[in-house]
Write a protein that holds these residues in place. Structure first.
Motif, PDB file in Angstrom:
ATOM      1  N   GLU A 102      30.710  36.885  54.668  1.00  0.00           N
ATOM      2  CA  GLU A 102      29.749  37.059  53.574  1.00  0.00           C
ATOM      3  C   GLU A 102      29.010  38.385  53.708  1.00  0.00           C
TER       4      GLU A 102
ATOM      5  N   LEU B 115      31.313  41.187  52.805  1.00  0.00           N
ATOM      6  CA  LEU B 115      31.509  41.220  51.359  1.00  0.00           C
ATOM      7  C   LEU B 115      30.306  41.866  50.681  1.00  0.00           C
TER       8      LEU B 115
ATOM      9  N   ASN C 213      39.813  39.219  54.931  1.00  0.00           N
ATOM     10  CA  ASN C 213      38.827  38.521  54.109  1.00  0.00           C
ATOM     11  C   ASN C 213      39.387  38.445  52.679  1.00  0.00           C
TER      12      ASN C 213
ATOM     13  N   ARG D 149      38.229  37.389  49.895  1.00  0.00           N
ATOM     14  CA  ARG D 149      37.317  37.770  48.818  1.00  0.00           C
ATOM     15  C   ARG D 149      37.195  39.283  48.725  1.00  0.00           C
TER      16      ARG D 149
ATOM     17  N   ASN E 279      40.585  40.547  47.273  1.00  0.00           N
ATOM     18  CA  ASN E 279      40.684  40.361  45.825  1.00  0.00           C
ATOM     19  C   ASN E 279      39.738  41.291  45.067  1.00  0.00           C
ATOM     20  N   PHE E 280      38.544  41.472  45.599  1.00  0.00           N
ATOM     21  CA  PHE E 280      37.578  42.365  44.951  1.00  0.00           C
ATOM     22  C   PHE E 280      38.112  43.800  44.965  1.00  0.00           C
TER      23      PHE E 280
ATOM     24  N   ARG F 105      44.657  35.139  45.073  1.00  0.00           N
ATOM     25  CA  ARG F 105      43.904  34.408  44.056  1.00  0.00           C
ATOM     26  C   ARG F 105      44.104  32.908  44.191  1.00  0.00           C
TER      27      ARG F 105
ATOM     28  N   MET G 256      41.705  31.365  46.582  1.00  0.00           N
ATOM     29  CA  MET G 256      40.300  31.263  46.200  1.00  0.00           C
ATOM     30  C   MET G 256      40.103  30.127  45.199  1.00  0.00           C
TER      31      MET G 256
ATOM     32  N   ASP H 280      34.503  29.761  44.780  1.00  0.00           N
ATOM     33  CA  ASP H 280      34.522  31.009  45.544  1.00  0.00           C
ATOM     34  C   ASP H 280      34.505  32.212  44.612  1.00  0.00           C
ATOM     35  N   GLN H 281      35.241  32.108  43.496  1.00  0.00           N
ATOM     36  CA  GLN H 281      35.263  33.213  42.543  1.00  0.00           C
ATOM     37  C   GLN H 281      33.885  33.399  41.911  1.00  0.00           C
TER      38      GLN H 281
ATOM     39  N   LYS I 259      31.017  32.579  43.287  1.00  0.00           N
ATOM     40  CA  LYS I 259      30.148  33.140  44.325  1.00  0.00           C
ATOM     41  C   LYS I 259      30.398  34.635  44.485  1.00  0.00           C
ATOM     42  N   THR I 260      31.674  35.028  44.423  1.00  0.00           N
ATOM     43  CA  THR I 260      32.019  36.439  44.547  1.00  0.00           C
ATOM     44  C   THR I 260      31.414  37.235  43.406  1.00  0.00           C
TER      45      THR I 260
END
Length: 157
Positions: free
Chosen positions: A9, A12, A55, A57, A60-61, A94, A97, A101-102, A104-105
């Protein structure tokens, strides 16, 4: 010491703040082989390069960011082979996740941008307050000079 989830976290949040602080020109400076340099990103964010890959997230980001940069013509378009490879990797990530989670991201990304904006505005506000204080000090010096000239009748025309 932080556990794995907390560290993920934290990384991220750092990454999202880093993205928010960059302009298209900044991204152009760190392009390597048609993508953003993972080594440079990790160095600027202050975490290990493996965090970008391990990670999901962040991965993906980062993929979404690169797609957006390609849409804005900051990054060059992918070759057909590379496009299929990246698309497969992104879909795998994807699927890992969940919807929460998406969300939250996305929420973390928005909070990171808001935090960066708040910091920038606070800094700008502090600079302007200091400048105003200095200008008022200078003006007070000239006000007393103006009053002295007016009282002696030596006002310039």
């Amino acid at each position: 010491m932080a556990n794995g989830k907390q560290l993920a976290e934290q990384n991220l949040a750092i990454f999202i703040g880093w993205v928010a602080s960059k302009s298209d020109t900044d991204f152009r400076k760190i392009i390597a082989r048609g993508v953003l340099s993972r080594t440079e990103i990790a160095r600027e964010c202050g975490f290990a390069k493996s965090a970008l890959n391990q990670n999901p997230r962040i991965r993906n980001f980062l993929h979404t960011l690169e797609e957006q940069l390609r849409a804005r013509a900051v990054l060059p378009p992918l070759s057909p082979h590379a496009h299929a490879e990246v698309k497969g990797a992104a879909e795998t990530g994807r699927s890992e996740m969940s919807a929460t989670d998406q969300k939250k991201t996305e929420r973390t990304a928005i909070e990171g941008r808001e935090s960066e904006l708040l910091h920038r505005l606070q800094s700008e506000n502090a600079n302007q307050k200091a400048e105003i204080t200095e200008l008022r000090r200078r003006l007070s010096k000239y006000e007393s000079l103006h009053q002295a000239l007016a009282s002696t009748g030596r006002m310039p025309r």
